[in-house]
Write a protein that holds these residues in place. Structure first.
Motif, PDB file in Angstrom:
ATOM      1  N   GLY A 292      56.006  62.315  40.192  1.00 16.55           N
ATOM      2  CA  GLY A 292      55.299  61.162  40.252  1.00 16.55           C
ATOM      3  C   GLY A 292      55.480  60.770  38.695  1.00 16.55           C
ATOM      4  N   LEU A 384      57.336  57.360  43.696  1.00 21.49           N
ATOM      5  CA  LEU A 384      55.602  57.600  43.734  1.00 21.49           C
ATOM      6  C   LEU A 384      55.334  57.766  45.103  1.00 21.49           C
ATOM      7  N   ALA A 387      55.919  61.216  46.559  1.00 22.61           N
ATOM      8  CA  ALA A 387      54.786  62.081  45.808  1.00 22.61           C
ATOM      9  C   ALA A 387      53.526  62.355  46.319  1.00 22.61           C
ATOM     10  N   ALA A 388      53.064  60.935  46.720  1.00 19.01           N
ATOM     11  CA  ALA A 388      51.775  60.801  47.068  1.00 19.01           C
ATOM     12  C   ALA A 388      51.550  61.289  48.798  1.00 19.01           C
TER      13      ALA A 388
END
Length: 404
Positions: A292, A384, A387-388
């Motif tokens: 992230g 991002l 990663a989430a």
């Protein structure tokens, strides 16, 4: 309790021999690629031919990696790495003779590139699978970090050293590379460790793909490897640095050199820190946070107009990527039995190579559509989101507390 300090790690003689062998080999390879690229452009003045140098190395490495992993599980891994370094040394000697004899040509440089690609295909799985055999499992995270520190030092210093020696001519660089490969080969060829070859089963498609099957069945390993793949694929900005240096940050070749060096410097500093203070708890969460942070760095770099800020966030991104590399490599090696490490490391190498090569293509393609800023910003957002998403898709990885 066993001594797990850095000094204890440095007392592992086989590991130290391997560390220096990798340092010499990587430095030689970095110097060799600087000289080959410069000589190719000097001969042809073609950007296309420069691209072919990389392509001719990547294709054989991609095609042979699974076979190389199969070999690494059956043959002494130190001997494999030594043979690969010897092959690269012979390639360097060939270039010395060709340059001095006046028969160095575009075709010779491309043929040498193929030979280097073949050597690297066999070297990488054997080299990755060798380190866990040289240190106790509890010391592996520290060993991986120290190995990465040596690699980053070679990546930073090799091209610079090659450029300095090139003043004396390409032959001087190639001769120096041959000496470095020789030293590295002697060091790793003399390694002694408890080598237990995998059972002599027939070579089948199933046995070749055993590494893929192994990773697929172990979700924490699959999550870590695929996370790195998509993060580099989406978030890489290396291919666009010349455009950023010239058109956005309005700097010259010196600025481009600083931008390219910044991630490696950040990675080196982080690897040294991880060697001294290895990760012990919440490793899954740390891995996801590092990816992230890498995405955030790409967002900031994408909109930055100040070269100092750009260098800073690139250095931080290199540090975040190093955390990801150390966690991923340590998890892969600790989760894999020795008889499978070669094939699993081969699959890991394919993921790394594909993410780097395809990441450069993705950056160029999206930059053609949205411009360089749009490409980097979209890549940062994509990283991002990955990663989430991986937090939900691989909960066993997100909840992973310790390496082992």
């Amino acid at each position: 309790m066993p001594d797990l300090s850095l000094s204890a790690l440095l007392r592992q003689r086989a590991f130290v021999r391997m560390w220096f062998a990798r340092l010499f080999g990587t430095t030689g390879n970095q110097m060799l690629m600087v000289a080959v690229g410069w000589q190719m452009y000097d001969l042809t003045h073609s950007a296309w031919d420069l691209g072919l140098v990389g392509l001719y190395q990547f294709v054989p490495a991609l095609l042979l990696t699974l076979v190389a992993g199969h070999v690494a599980d059956r043959v002494h891994r130190g001997h494999i790495v030594a043979a690969c370094l010897a092959t690269q040394g012979l390639a360097a000697i060939t270039l010395v003779l060709g340059t001095q004899g006046g028969w160095a040509s575009r075709e010779l440089l491309l043929a040498v590139s193929v030979a280097l690609g073949v050597a690297r295909a066999f070297q990488m799985p054997a080299q990755q699978a060798l380190t866990p055999m040289l240190v106790p499992p509890a010391m592996l995270p520290r060993a991986m970090a120290l190995s990465s520190a040596g690699m980053q030092s070679a990546i930073i210093g090799g091209p610079a050293l090659g450029g300095v020696i090139f003043v004396a001519g390409a032959s001087a660089v190639y001769a120096t590379c041959a000496v470095l490969f020789l030293i590295g080969g002697v060091l790793v060829g003399g390694l002694r460790y408890g080598h237990t070859p995998a059972p002599r089963e027939p070579v089948t498609v199933q046995s070749l793909l055993a590494g893929v099957s192994f990773i697929w069945q172990r979700k924490p390993v699959l999550g870590a490897v695929s996370l790195d793949l998509f993060a580099v694929l989406l978030g890489g900005a290396t291919a666009l640095l010349p455009m950023y240096a010239k058109d956005i940050l309005h700097t010259g070749p010196w600025g481009l050199g600083l931008l390219r060096a910044a991630p490696a410097v950040g990675a080196l500093v982080t690897s040294v820190v991880l060697t001294r203070w290895p990760l012990e708890r919440r490793v899954g969460r740390t891995l996801l946070l590092a990816v992230g942070l890498y995405g955030v760095c790409m967002l900031v770099f994408g909109v930055s107009r100040d070269i100092r800020l750009s260098m800073l966030v690139l250095a931080i991104s290199g540090g975040a990527d190093m955390v990801s590399v150390v966690v991923r490599q340590t998890l892969v090696q600790l989760e894999t039995p020795d008889g499978m490490r070669g094939r699993v490391s081969a699959v890991n190498s394919v993921f790394i190579g594909a993410s780097n090569q395809l990441g450069e293509f993705e950056s160029g393609a999206t930059a053609a559509l949205f411009g360089p800023v749009g490409s980097v910003v979209l890549g940062g957002i994509g990283t991002l989101l990955v990663a989430a998403a991986w937090t939900r898709l691989f909960p066993s990885l997100a909840r992973r507390d310790r390496m082992a």
